[in-house]
Motif scaffolding. Structure first.
Motif: not given
Lengths: 354, 354
Positions: A9, A108-109, A332, A334, B17, B80, B93, B96
C-alpha cells in the motif's frame, strides 16, 4: 528498489524515463501505439462519465506550468506539464511532463511516471484513432508537415492503426526531414521528401501538421487543400498558435476533443465563438455524423486533453506487471497507528540505532 | 541512486518517507519546526506576491483528491492530498500527501517529496508562527484538545517557537492522551491529563483544538472560554466540519489564512458571509492590528493553505545538500536533440544490446 510488489500500500510504482524506453522497446512502438489507441477509444466512448476539469495553468513570462486532472469515478489521474519556449537555449526541453494515477476509492497514488515520451505516444495514438473515424476510406498516403519530435510517432501510429504506407515530408529545416528519414528507414514506408508544403500535400489522403511555431502561422493555405482529405492539425495547441489559414476552416467539418478548451487553444480560436464543431466522442458513439461523403474535408483540431493522458496512464499501468520495468517509491507514510505519526518518526530513530 | 548531484537537469531529487524521517531526526524536530516557521513568516509577509489559485478538488463518495498549486513568480509548488475517512478500515491513512517544487523560469521540477510528515510539520509550525502575533504576552500554558497525529507536533512547535512549557491534555479517547504522554515524556513539559474539555482549558493561555470528527461538533462551548486567551482551532478544516460553538466566534477577533477558502472550510462557515475576519499577512506586515489588549479573545481559524506547503517545500529543498537524504529520479526525458525523441528511445535499444 527494483521489481517489488504492485500491492504494497505505501509503495508507489514509478516508471522512469529509462523504464519507459524499456517498456516501449520490449512491447514495440507500434504495439504500444495500438494499445494506447484502444484505451483511448474506450475512454472517448464513455466521455460523459468523466470529470472534465479545465487545466489549471500558472503563467509566467518564461512559460506555463499546468496541472491537467481528470477522473472516471474509479481512477483519478493528472499530468504536470510545462511549456517554456526558451528552454532550448539552456539545453533543456521545451516541454516536459510527468503524471500520476490514483484510486478514487482510497485516494492512494498507484502510478507515478515520466510523461514526455508517454505524451508523444498518446498524441500520435489519438490522431490515428480519430482518423479511423474521419479519414477517407482506403487512405494510404499522408503528408507530414513538421518533422520534429512528434513526427515519427505520428507516422508509426498511422501505419499500424490506419495502414498508411506512403509519406510525403516537409519541414522548414531540412535537417529535421533527414533525421526523420534516418529514423524511419527500415519501417516499410515509401517516403518522399518535399521542398515545399505545396509539394508535400499533393495527392495525400491525410495531411498532418505538427509544427512548433508559437505564433499565428499559415502552414497550409486554402488552395493547397483538395476535396476529400482529412487534416490532422495538432501543432496549433495554445492561445496565439495556429497552423491553418482561416479559409480552410470555413470549408472543413471540424472535430474537436473538448469544445471549451479547443476554442481557446485550437485552430478555431481564429473563428467566431459559435462556429460549429463536433466533439469526437459524439461521432464515436454514433450521436453525430463523422465523414459522410468522399468530397468532404474533415479536420481534427487536436490540442490534447486530460482524458488522453488518463487513457495513456491506464494503459501504462496495465503493462507494469507484465514488463516489470518500474521501481517502488516509498512515498506514502504508513504509521502502524495513524494517530501516532510522531511515534513513527521517533521509531525510525530507534531503528537507525539498532 | 543515492546522493547524486543536485544540478543534473534531467534528475529530480526525491525525498521518500524514509529520507524525510532521517532529515527530521538529523536536524531535530524542534529545529525543523523553527526553520519552517521562519520560511512561513517570510512567505506570509510577501503574501501579495503569490499566485493564489483555489485548490482543485475531485470529489467522490469515498472522499476527495486535491491539487493545491501556488507560485511566487520564481518557484512553483503544488501538493497532492487526499482525504478518505474510511481508509482506516483497510489499513490505509485517511490523509496522504506528496508535493513538487519547480523552477518557474524553466518549468523543470526540482523536488518531489512525501508530504504526509511534512504537512504535519508545517501545520504545527504555522500555528505557532501565528500565535507569536496573537497569543497573550508571556503565555506558558496550552490546552491541547485532540491528542491525535498532529498533537505532538503542535506541542513541540509551541515550545520551541513560543516557549510553552505547560500542557493540559484532553482527548475523547484516553489511549490517545496516553500515547501523547509517552511520546512527550522526555521533552521537558509539565503535562496534566484531563478528563473533560472544561478541565483542560482551565487557566490555559492558549487553547488548541485539533480533533478529527468530520461533523459539526462542539468541542468548545462559550462558557469555557475566558477573557484574553488565544484559540488555535485547526481541526475544523473542511465543509461540514467545525469544532467551536458559534457564540465563541461572536466574542472573538478572528484571523484567517485566506478568506475565500476559510469561509468554505473553516469555523466561520457557521457565520454570515460578511462576518469580519482579518487575514494574517495583514497583521504580520503591520497593515491590520493583531492582539490589542489582554482581555481580547483571538482566534486562528486555521484550514491550511497552499502557501504553507510552498514554504515547507522551500525549507525542505534547502536541507537537501546539507543532509544528503534524497534520491535522484530519472523523471525528465533528455534527448540530445529535442526534435529527436524517437531517436532517443531507439538509441536506448542500441545501448541495451551493447
Amino acid at each position: 528498489m527494483k521489481n517489488n510488489t504492485l500491492h504494497n500500500l505505501n509503495l508507489v510504482p514509478f516508471v522512469s524515463v529509462d523504464d519507459m524506453m524499456k517498456i516501449v522497446l520490449e512491447i514495440g512502438v507500434e504495439n504500444v501505439l495500438t494499445g494506447i489507441a484502444e484505451y483511448l477509444d474506450a475512454d472517448f466512448r464513455r466521455w460523459e462519465s468523466f470529470d472534465k476539469t479545465p487545466r489549471v495553468a500558472s503563467h509566467s513570462e518564461a512559460g506555463v506550468i499546468e496541472l491537467m486532472p481528470t477522473s472516471d469515478g474509479d481512477v483519478y489521474g493528472f499530468k504536470y506539464v510545462n511549456g517554456h519556449p526558451d528552454n532550448m537555449k539552456t539545453g533543456r526541453q521545451t516541454v516536459t511532463a510527468f503524471g500520476v494515477l490514483s484510486e478514487v476509492e482510497t485516494g492512494y497514488p498507484v502510478l507515478l511516471t515520466e510523461m514526455t515520451i508517454l505524451t508523444a505516444l498518446r498524441t500520435a495514438a489519438t490522431s490515428a484513432m480519430v482518423a479511423k473515424y474521419l479519414a477517407p476510406k482506403g487512405a494510404r498516403s499522408m503528408a507530414l508537415i513538421g518533422n520534429g519530435a512528434q513526427s515519427e510517432f505520428q507516422a508509426l501510429a498511422f501505419k499500424s492503426i490506419l495502414g498508411i504506407t506512403d509519406l510525403r515530408l516537409y519541414d522548414i529545416d531540412p535537417a529535421s526531414t533527414k533525421k526523420f528519414m534516418h529514423n524511419m528507414a527500415d519501417q516499410g514506408f515509401a517516403i518522399t521528401a518535399c521542398t515545399t508544403e505545396q509539394q508535400a500535400v499533393e495527392g495525400a489522403d491525410i495531411i498532418t501538421t505538427a509544427t512548433a511555431d508559437k505564433q499565428y502561422a499559415t502552414i497550409l493555405t486554402d488552395n493547397m487543400i483538395g476535396a476529400g482529405v482529412h487534416i490532422n492539425a495538432i501543432g496549433g495547441d495554445c492561445p496565439g498558435k495556429t497552423e491553418l489559414h482561416r479559409d480552410i476552416l470555413l470549408r472543413s467539418d471540424i472535430f474537436v476533443e473538448y469544445t471549451p478548451q479547443t476554442r481557446i487553444e485550437g485552430e478555431i480560436q481564429q473563428m467566431d465563438a459559435d462556429h460549429p464543431v463536433t466533439e469526437l466522442w459524439q461521432v464515436m458513439t454514433g450521436q453525430a455524423p463523422g465523414r459522410t461523403d468522399d468530397r468532404q474535408i474533415t479536420l481534427f483540431d487536436g490540442v490534447g486533453f486530460a482524458i488522453e493522458d488518463f487513457s495513456a496512464l491506464r494503459y501504462l499501468r496495465d503493462q507494469l506487471e507484465r514488463t516489470g520495468h518500474f521501481e517502488d517509491l516509498d512515498m506514502i507514510a504508513d504509521p502502524d497507528d495513524p494517530r501516532d505519526l510522531y511515534g513513527m518518526v521517533m521509531r525510525a530513530k530507534a531503528n537507525q540505532q539498532e
